[in-house]
Write a protein that holds these residues in place. Structure first.
Motif, short mmCIF file in Angstrom:
data_model
loop_
_atom_site.label_atom_id
_atom_site.label_comp_id
_atom_site.label_asym_id
_atom_site.label_seq_id
_atom_site.Cartn_x
_atom_site.Cartn_y
_atom_site.Cartn_z
N ASN A 99 0.83 -1.21 0.00
CA ASN A 99 0.00 0.00 0.00
C ASN A 99 0.87 1.27 0.00
O ASN A 99 0.57 2.24 -0.70
CB ASN A 99 -0.95 0.00 1.19
N ASN A 100 1.92 1.25 0.84
CA ASN A 100 2.82 2.41 0.88
C ASN A 100 3.49 2.63 -0.48
O ASN A 100 3.61 3.76 -0.97
CB ASN A 100 3.89 2.23 1.96
N LYS A 159 1.53 6.32 -6.84
CA LYS A 159 0.42 7.20 -7.23
C LYS A 159 0.83 8.65 -7.09
O LYS A 159 0.55 9.48 -7.95
CB LYS A 159 -0.82 6.91 -6.38
N SER A 160 1.51 8.97 -5.99
CA SER A 160 1.99 10.34 -5.78
C SER A 160 2.98 10.74 -6.87
O SER A 160 2.94 11.86 -7.40
CB SER A 160 2.66 10.46 -4.42
N ALA A 161 3.87 9.83 -7.23
CA ALA A 161 4.86 10.12 -8.28
C ALA A 161 4.17 10.31 -9.62
O ALA A 161 4.51 11.21 -10.39
CB ALA A 161 5.89 9.00 -8.36
N ASP A 208 1.02 11.27 -10.03
CA ASP A 208 0.32 12.56 -9.96
C ASP A 208 1.30 13.72 -10.17
O ASP A 208 0.99 14.69 -10.88
CB ASP A 208 -0.40 12.71 -8.62
N ALA A 209 2.47 13.63 -9.54
CA ALA A 209 3.47 14.69 -9.69
C ALA A 209 3.93 14.78 -11.14
O ALA A 209 4.08 15.89 -11.69
CB ALA A 209 4.67 14.42 -8.77
N ALA A 210 4.14 13.63 -11.80
CA ALA A 210 4.54 13.63 -13.20
C ALA A 210 3.44 14.22 -14.07
O ALA A 210 3.70 14.99 -15.01
CB ALA A 210 4.89 12.21 -13.65
N GLY A 211 2.18 13.86 -13.77
CA GLY A 211 1.05 14.42 -14.52
C GLY A 211 0.96 15.92 -14.34
O GLY A 211 0.73 16.67 -15.30
N ASN A 212 1.14 16.38 -13.08
CA ASN A 212 1.13 17.83 -12.83
C ASN A 212 2.27 18.53 -13.58
O ASN A 212 2.10 19.61 -14.14
CB ASN A 212 1.22 18.11 -11.33
N ALA A 213 3.44 17.91 -13.56
CA ALA A 213 4.59 18.48 -14.27
C ALA A 213 4.31 18.54 -15.78
O ALA A 213 4.65 19.52 -16.44
CB ALA A 213 5.85 17.67 -13.99
#
Length: 136
Positions: free
Chosen positions: A15-16, A22-24, A26-31
């Motif tokens: 899960n971690n 997922k965070s990575a 999302d960060a890549a998508g935001n970038a």
């Protein structure tokens, strides 16, 4: 450690890791979104600059066209002025030549009146020469 604890720990680790992935993502998508927006902004800036350059070139072309018209008009006026001067000079030369020819004619008339027989003989001789030359 018992199997349930190991199972829970493995589940927590998965899960971690999934959360971190997922965070990575999302960060890549935001970038990527930021890069896309930034590229769009750059393209808009480039488009605006190109429009400004096009307007500047157009303005320069209009100014150049207007100046060429002015220069052409000035050149035409200068050419007309020069033509007028040449015409005036030609008229003066014609008048001077006519005056000189008139004076020469008066002098020749005076010589013929003063010396009629020699003038007649000279005229006869010139006529004979011209007749001889025209036969050849």
């Amino acid at each position: 450690m018992n199997p349930n604890e190991m199972k829970d720990r493995a589940k927590d680790a998965i899960n971690n890791t999934a959360d971190k992935a997922k965070s990575a993502t999302d960060a890549a998508g935001n970038a990527a979104d930021k890069a896309k927006q930034s590229a769009g902004g750059v393209m808009d800036s480039i488009r605006d600059e190109v429009k400004d350059v096009a307007h500047s070139v157009s303005d320069f072309a209009h100014v150049a066209k207007d100046r060429l018209k002015e220069y052409a008009g000035e050149a035409g006026d200068t050419a007309k002025h020069a033509a007028d001067k040449v015409q005036h000079w030609a008229g003066d030369a014609y008048d001077a030549t006519a005056h000189a020819a008139g004076d020469f004619g008066k002098e020749m008339t005076a010589l013929v009146r003063k010396y009629p027989i020699p003038a007649l003989l000279v005229g006869f001789g010139v006529g004979m020469l011209l007749g001889r030359v025209s036969r050849v």
